[in-house]
Design an enzyme around this catalytic site. Sequence first.
Site, short mmCIF file in Angstrom:
data_model
loop_
_atom_site.label_atom_id
_atom_site.label_comp_id
_atom_site.label_asym_id
_atom_site.label_seq_id
_atom_site.Cartn_x
_atom_site.Cartn_y
_atom_site.Cartn_z
N SER A 113 -2.24 4.90 3.32
CA SER A 113 -2.45 3.99 2.19
C SER A 113 -2.20 2.56 2.64
O SER A 113 -1.39 2.32 3.54
CB SER A 113 -1.50 4.33 1.03
OG SER A 113 -1.54 3.34 0.03
N TYR A 147 7.17 5.65 -1.59
CA TYR A 147 5.75 5.79 -1.27
C TYR A 147 5.36 4.90 -0.10
O TYR A 147 4.70 5.36 0.85
CB TYR A 147 4.91 5.45 -2.49
CG TYR A 147 3.43 5.69 -2.29
CD1 TYR A 147 2.94 6.99 -2.16
CD2 TYR A 147 2.52 4.63 -2.24
CE1 TYR A 147 1.59 7.23 -1.97
CE2 TYR A 147 1.17 4.87 -2.06
CZ TYR A 147 0.70 6.16 -1.93
OH TYR A 147 -0.63 6.39 -1.74
#
Length: 257
Positions: A139, A152
């Site tokens: 990501s 995350y």
Amino acid sequence: MDPLVFITGASSGIGQALAWRYHQAGWRLALAARRTGEISQWAQARGIPVEGWRVYGADVAQAESIVAAGRACIEAQGVPDVVVANAGISVGVDTAVRADLDVIARTYATNNVGLAATFHPFIDAMVRRGSGTLVGISSVAGIRGLPGHAAYCSSKAAVTSYCESLRGELRPHGVRVVTIAPGYVDTPLTQRNRYGMPFLMKAEDFADAAFRTIAAGRSYRVIPWQMGVVAKLLRVLPDPLFDRVMAGRPRKHREAE
């Protein structure tokens, strides 16, 4: 025989969109997720012939579960040509809250150990064959830490570094490792975000770009490219300026919210 792709997190979002894109290209599907019933309903609703897909129940957060699914795939369908470790979770955390330490541990178990466990059962077979592609879905959030996203962001930074290491290990054996870093993609994972999401993509558009990236054998790509530019700019910002830019930015929702 048509080529085979193994995809985790295939019951929704990016995983499901990738499965459809590969089916359109004539590939056989090996689809892994906890919600196997949803995958079966989706495949039947799309009219995918039963001989073209198979579902494997697995919880990526449990290493033995996804390893067993990979081995079952090899036994039932053969060694995949492409393995996409897509399954992941994204939840905001507050390190001052004791319960969120468990959220952090679960995030790493899914996004990091789960990714390695997804690849594990296929590596030796691909090396013996001298071909294959392992795809890690990272990501842009892994490029720089964002407030409220500690679990995350750090897990996705680790995905990028892990895949880079693995790429060096497997290149001499003919096995490619591809890292794809999505920006914002319209999926159930992002729909609860309470902040602006620039360059938001449809899952189908992302899947098409990812399919072409994997086929081209690219080592690393941010999709869409505009987010790659933004991420690089954030990466080179001096820390004091970056901190001011991020000050007051809405945080990602926590599980308790």
